[in-house]
Design a protein around this motif. Structure first.
Motif, PDB file in Angstrom:
ATOM      1  N   ASN A  49      20.898  34.967  39.511  1.00  0.00           N
ATOM      2  CA  ASN A  49      20.853  36.310  39.676  1.00  0.00           C
ATOM      3  C   ASN A  49      20.156  37.076  40.647  1.00  0.00           C
ATOM      4  O   ASN A  49      20.657  38.153  41.427  1.00  0.00           O
ATOM      5  CB  ASN A  49      20.118  37.007  38.101  1.00  0.00           C
ATOM      6  N   ALA A  66      22.065  39.118  43.524  1.00  0.00           N
ATOM      7  CA  ALA A  66      21.506  40.559  43.767  1.00  0.00           C
ATOM      8  C   ALA A  66      21.398  40.727  45.302  1.00  0.00           C
ATOM      9  O   ALA A  66      21.409  41.959  45.845  1.00  0.00           O
ATOM     10  CB  ALA A  66      20.317  40.939  43.008  1.00  0.00           C
ATOM     11  N   CYS A 123      31.130  50.592  39.493  1.00  0.00           N
ATOM     12  CA  CYS A 123      30.437  51.005  38.082  1.00  0.00           C
ATOM     13  C   CYS A 123      31.590  50.596  36.936  1.00  0.00           C
ATOM     14  O   CYS A 123      31.078  50.287  35.860  1.00  0.00           O
ATOM     15  CB  CYS A 123      30.811  52.840  38.140  1.00  0.00           C
ATOM     16  N   LEU A 133      30.270  46.873  36.080  1.00  0.00           N
ATOM     17  CA  LEU A 133      29.005  47.187  35.612  1.00  0.00           C
ATOM     18  C   LEU A 133      29.156  47.493  33.952  1.00  0.00           C
ATOM     19  O   LEU A 133      28.514  46.828  33.070  1.00  0.00           O
ATOM     20  CB  LEU A 133      28.076  48.528  36.221  1.00  0.00           C
ATOM     21  N   SER A 190      30.739  44.541  32.108  1.00  0.00           N
ATOM     22  CA  SER A 190      30.156  43.387  32.021  1.00  0.00           C
ATOM     23  C   SER A 190      28.760  43.729  30.997  1.00  0.00           C
ATOM     24  O   SER A 190      28.330  42.943  30.193  1.00  0.00           O
ATOM     25  CB  SER A 190      29.381  43.054  33.142  1.00  0.00           C
ATOM     26  N   THR A 191      28.358  45.032  30.862  1.00  0.00           N
ATOM     27  CA  THR A 191      27.417  45.542  29.886  1.00  0.00           C
ATOM     28  C   THR A 191      28.043  45.399  28.343  1.00  0.00           C
ATOM     29  O   THR A 191      27.175  45.179  27.407  1.00  0.00           O
ATOM     30  CB  THR A 191      26.887  46.835  30.138  1.00  0.00           C
ATOM     31  N   TYR A 220      27.067  40.928  36.394  1.00  0.00           N
ATOM     32  CA  TYR A 220      26.353  42.320  35.970  1.00  0.00           C
ATOM     33  C   TYR A 220      25.298  42.713  37.249  1.00  0.00           C
ATOM     34  O   TYR A 220      25.360  43.948  37.737  1.00  0.00           O
ATOM     35  CB  TYR A 220      25.343  42.217  34.692  1.00  0.00           C
ATOM     36  N   MET A 221      24.745  41.646  37.895  1.00  0.00           N
ATOM     37  CA  MET A 221      23.652  42.013  38.858  1.00  0.00           C
ATOM     38  C   MET A 221      24.421  42.333  40.206  1.00  0.00           C
ATOM     39  O   MET A 221      23.929  43.124  40.731  1.00  0.00           O
ATOM     40  CB  MET A 221      22.802  40.845  39.151  1.00  0.00           C
ATOM     41  N   TYR A 273      25.630  45.983  39.668  1.00  0.00           N
ATOM     42  CA  TYR A 273      24.300  46.733  39.672  1.00  0.00           C
ATOM     43  C   TYR A 273      23.677  46.937  41.030  1.00  0.00           C
ATOM     44  O   TYR A 273      23.492  48.147  41.380  1.00  0.00           O
ATOM     45  CB  TYR A 273      23.215  46.107  38.693  1.00  0.00           C
ATOM     46  N   SER A 274      23.477  45.737  41.631  1.00  0.00           N
ATOM     47  CA  SER A 274      22.917  46.032  43.023  1.00  0.00           C
ATOM     48  C   SER A 274      23.807  46.688  44.077  1.00  0.00           C
ATOM     49  O   SER A 274      23.632  47.460  44.888  1.00  0.00           O
ATOM     50  CB  SER A 274      22.639  44.776  43.594  1.00  0.00           C
ATOM     51  N   ALA A 326      26.543  48.937  43.477  1.00  0.00           N
ATOM     52  CA  ALA A 326      26.761  50.260  42.640  1.00  0.00           C
ATOM     53  C   ALA A 326      25.579  51.153  43.266  1.00  0.00           C
ATOM     54  O   ALA A 326      25.892  52.151  44.178  1.00  0.00           O
ATOM     55  CB  ALA A 326      26.937  50.387  41.395  1.00  0.00           C
ATOM     56  N   TYR A 327      24.283  50.654  43.159  1.00  0.00           N
ATOM     57  CA  TYR A 327      23.086  51.645  43.837  1.00  0.00           C
ATOM     58  C   TYR A 327      23.174  51.612  45.050  1.00  0.00           C
ATOM     59  O   TYR A 327      22.885  52.519  45.823  1.00  0.00           O
ATOM     60  CB  TYR A 327      21.805  50.945  43.090  1.00  0.00           C
TER      61      TYR A 327
END
Length: 85
Positions: free
Chosen positions: A10, A14, A39, A42, A45-46, A70-71, A74-75, A77-78
């Motif tokens: 993970n 990331a 997104c 994300l 996967s959530t 997911y990671m 997540y990383s 998207a941000y």
């Protein structure tokens, strides 16, 4: 030992995911659509994580497959949001 491998994977994902998402955004020349794709990944996967918690594919638990995805989302998207705003 398996938990350590999953957590290490993970963190590795990331670390490299923002670079890959940035490359994809540059390739398609559309930060907005790549951000929406991150997104959507994300969200999917959530939603899949609790559904597949007790299942496995080829003796690999599904959460061990979904968590790196997911990671990455997540990383990515941000990082994309940080560049966009």
């Amino acid at each position: 030992i398996q938990v350590g491998y999953i957590l290490a994977l993970n963190n590795i994902v990331a670390a490299f995911a923002p670079v890959i998402w940035g490359y994809v955004a540059d390739y398609f020349r559309s930060l907005k659509y790549v951000f929406l794709m991150a997104c959507a990944t994300l969200i999917i996967s959530t939603v899949l994580l609790p559904i597949t918690a007790s299942k496995s594919i080829l003796n690999i638990p599904c959460p061990a497959i979904i968590m790196p995805i997911y990671m990455a989302a997540y990383s990515g998207a941000y990082s994309l949001l940080d560049v966009w705003v």
